[in-house]
Motif scaffolding. Structure first.
Motif, short mmCIF file in Angstrom:
data_model
loop_
_atom_site.label_atom_id
_atom_site.label_comp_id
_atom_site.label_asym_id
_atom_site.label_seq_id
_atom_site.Cartn_x
_atom_site.Cartn_y
_atom_site.Cartn_z
N MET A 102 0.84 -1.19 0.00
CA MET A 102 0.00 0.00 0.00
C MET A 102 0.87 1.24 0.00
SD MET A 102 -3.12 0.81 2.63
CE MET A 102 -4.28 2.11 2.28
N GLN A 160 1.88 5.22 4.20
CA GLN A 160 2.94 4.97 5.16
C GLN A 160 2.39 5.26 6.56
OE1 GLN A 160 6.21 7.45 3.94
NE2 GLN A 160 6.60 6.26 2.09
N SER A 210 -7.49 -6.79 5.15
CA SER A 210 -6.66 -7.51 6.12
C SER A 210 -7.01 -8.99 6.20
CB SER A 210 -6.81 -6.88 7.52
OG SER A 210 -8.10 -7.13 8.06
N VAL A 214 -6.81 -2.97 -1.56
CA VAL A 214 -5.76 -2.00 -1.24
C VAL A 214 -5.76 -0.85 -2.25
CG1 VAL A 214 -3.25 -1.67 -1.21
CG2 VAL A 214 -4.27 -3.57 0.05
N ALA A 229 -4.21 0.18 9.63
CA ALA A 229 -3.28 -0.02 8.52
C ALA A 229 -1.91 -0.44 9.03
CB ALA A 229 -3.17 1.26 7.69
N SER A 242 -2.15 -4.07 10.22
CA SER A 242 -2.24 -5.03 9.12
C SER A 242 -0.93 -5.13 8.34
CB SER A 242 -3.40 -4.62 8.22
OG SER A 242 -3.08 -4.22 7.04
N SER A 243 -0.15 -4.06 8.29
CA SER A 243 1.13 -4.11 7.59
C SER A 243 2.16 -4.94 8.35
CB SER A 243 1.68 -2.70 7.36
OG SER A 243 2.02 -2.10 8.59
N PRO A 274 2.98 -11.64 4.90
CA PRO A 274 2.40 -11.46 3.55
C PRO A 274 1.57 -12.68 3.17
CG PRO A 274 4.74 -11.97 3.40
CD PRO A 274 4.45 -11.75 4.85
#
Length: 611
Positions: free
Chosen positions: A1, A4, A449, A461, A517, A520-521, A525
């Protein structure tokens, strides 16, 4: 995404600190004035990231990150920041405690009269509202966690005494908020032939099936929910007779304490329990907000830090039953049938025959939350993604608005919600909501997510990126609110209103999104089964070729080839360790190893030819 989240959160903290701490004094209130909800939202702009993200912690001065200190430099250093938060949390908790010791959850300046010429009465300003209960649950849990950890870094007796007092106040407010949520829950039963009954059947019947068949199927689908609601014994919502299975029903939260709601019997000190005036019918907006706040009661952080005592756990369990039943009810209604879902028939129509894209967003929010909890399949998620995309288009978030475009009104002044029952104490009140864009973004990132394949995740996304670009344009560019939200006139030319002060209502919801966000980051992966299988096949070939090289060139000390073979061996060992979780990274390591092995083989062949 492209987002940041850490950098955006730090920028938001910098802006929020400058807007809140002016000339050495904490400044409450924003665009909508100061009240129990707006002030909680202002505090949560700081407390929520500090509670949910380890890299943003403020409760351990020795571990506060340098970039966090830089963003909050206007508030002081690593020691002064938590002391200042201690002070303003105390201000909030004492301000919203009545003389009789009862925590206050009033809507205050968020209440608006339906008639612009009317004036809200003092009694109406003090009415408790579900938004305040929900926000207070989140804030109280964040405060208790912050105080529990910060105490370990404090030695001064005066500060430790202040911490103990604030823990008591925050715990009392948490208990009272949970009691308020129990007294605001409602079940509305009605005959299938009534106006609400016909509206509900028309909503769920997307195939034109005979009404009698739809009615029988719907009753059967809702039977578990009906049974659960019938067994409720604490709070409001338990007085409705659901034994008559001929009646249809809906459940959720109304806007405040239900009229004639019984008191909650609990040993907890929550002060006198006020009488309610709210209509005994669910509201989509308040139901969604209640569900979001209630979810914080069941997080791992709440359990690990033991933020609830035994009596509070009893209330939390009663709330969780309502949370589960409400989720199940609305997911059943929204996804009923084998053809088109009612959710996909935009805009959503309520049982009082009101229609709005905002109502569709509310139902979508509950469906997404249900999918997150159940880790639903991508088939269902794909249909929800299509609804989210359609709502983004209809609301002119990812499409350009033209002059006079009606959807712009959803963003400013917002969607008015009639607070039925409020007129018993004065003029009829409305609650204006203008968080469509950020709520849509929150639901989109939630859905992303839980995506199980990369294509679905990329689709969601990409939508989130588009919505986020829209929201970034709505930040204040100058003045005391610079860097905060919400200035929709930056995007929509029809909106002439320009606000100087920030909307903590909107800014806090941006914080919630950025925290989601960031969380979830940090997750692993997505893994493609095909990619994992290919990586295993490549790894098998590479290890076989390495074995051949080791037979041909044993690792004898002093050989110039030894470091290269050991490097290849280490790369393949690393690839095998991560191949199941990160197959693409494993493939990259394997590719490098294969290239090195091929160079060695080619060099050996060239040497043989030269001989």
């Amino acid at each position: 995404m492209k987002l940041q989240p850490r950098q955006q959160l730090l920028e938001l903290w910098d802006a929020a600190a400058r807007a809140s701490y002016r000339e050495g004094v904490w400044t409450w209130g924003g665009r909508d004035g100061s009240n129990s909800i707006s002030d909680a939202e202002q505090l949560l702009c700081f407390m929520y990231p500090a509670s949910e993200l380890p890299g943003f912690r403020l409760d351990t001065p020795n571990e506060t990150a340098d970039d966090v200190l830089a963003a909050l430099s206007v508030l002081g250093d690593s020691v002064e920041i938590p002391k200042l938060l201690l002070k303003v949390i105390g201000q909030y908790l004492r301000t919203y405690t009545a003389d009789d010791g009862r925590p206050v959850f009033s809507g205050g300046s968020y209440f608006r009269p339906l008639d612009d010429e009317a004036k809200v009465t003092p009694e109406q300003l003090q009415l408790d509202v579900v938004d305040s209960f929900s926000m207070s649950v989140t804030l109280a849990l964040g405060t208790l966690g912050f105080l529990k950890v910060f105490r370990q870094s404090v030695r001064r007796q005066s500060i430790r005494s202040e911490i103990r007092e604030l823990e008591d106040l925050a715990s009392k407010r948490l208990s009272a908020a949970m009691a308020g949520l129990l007294r605001s829950f409602t079940v509305n039963a009605f005959d299938p032939g009534s106006t609400p009954g016909r509206a509900l059947l028309r909503t769920v019947n997307q195939t034109g099936a005979p009404t009698r068949r739809v009615l029988d199927d719907l009753r059967r689908e809702l039977r578990p929910v009906r049974a659960g609601l019938r067994d409720l014994t604490i709070g409001s919502g338990s007085q409705v007779d659901l034994d008559n299975e001929n009646l249809l029903f809906e459940c959720g939260w109304t806007w405040g304490i239900v009229k004639d709601a019984p008191d909650i019997v609990t040993p907890l000190d929550i002060g006198p329990q006020p009488k309610g005036v709210a209509a005994d019918t669910p509201f989509l907006y308040f139901t969604v907000n209640a569900l979001v706040g209630i979810a914080d009661l069941f997080t791992s952080r709440t359990r690990v830090l033991s933020l609830l005592n035994d009596d509070q756990i009893t209330l939390a369990q009663a709330i969780q039953r309502r949370w589960d039943l409400t989720q199940s009810y609305w997911r059943t209604i929204a996804t009923y049938g084998r053809g088109t879902w009612p959710l996909e028939d935009i805009p959503w129509r309520t049982v009082d025959e009101k229609e709005s894209d905002y109502y569709s967003l509310g139902v979508t929010a509950m469906v997404v939350q249900s999918l997150v909890n159940n880790r639903a399949a991508d088939v269902d998620l794909g249909r929800v993604a299509a609804v989210l995309e359609e709502l983004a288009i209809r609301a002119r978030i990812i499409r350009r608005a033209v002059p006079g475009d009606p959807p712009v009104l959803m963003h400013s002044p917002g969607v008015p919600i009639n607070l039925h029952g409020s007129d018993t104490l004065g003029p009829h009140l409305v609650w204006v909501v203008s968080d469509f864009a950020i709520t849509l973004l929150k639901r989109t990132i939630w859905a992303a997510s839980i995506a199980q394949n990369t294509r679905m995740r990329e689709r969601l996304v990409a939508l989130a990126d588009q919505i986020w670009r829209h929201i970034l344009l709505r930040r204040h560019a100058d003045g005391p609110a610079a860097g905060l939200w919400d200035q929709p006139g930056n995007v929509f030319t029809d909106i002439q209103v320009r606000d100087e002060e920030p909307s903590w209502y909107f800014s806090e919801r941006v914080v919630e999104f950025l925290v989601s966000a960031a969380t979830s980051s940090g997750e692993p992966p997505l893994r493609s089964p095909q990619l994992v299988e290919l990586a295993h096949q490549m790894l098998g070939e590479a290890e076989h070729l390495l074995d051949q090289e080791l037979v041909t060139r044993p690792l004898v000390a002093g050989q110039t080839i030894q470091p290269k073979l050991r490097t290849i061996q280490a790369s393949l060992q690393r690839a095998r360790a991560i191949v199941s979780d990160r197959p693409a990274t494993a493939q990259a390591l394997i590719n490098n190893a294969l290239l090195d092995l091929e160079r060695l083989a080619a060099a050996r062949d060239s040497a043989s030819e030269a001989i």
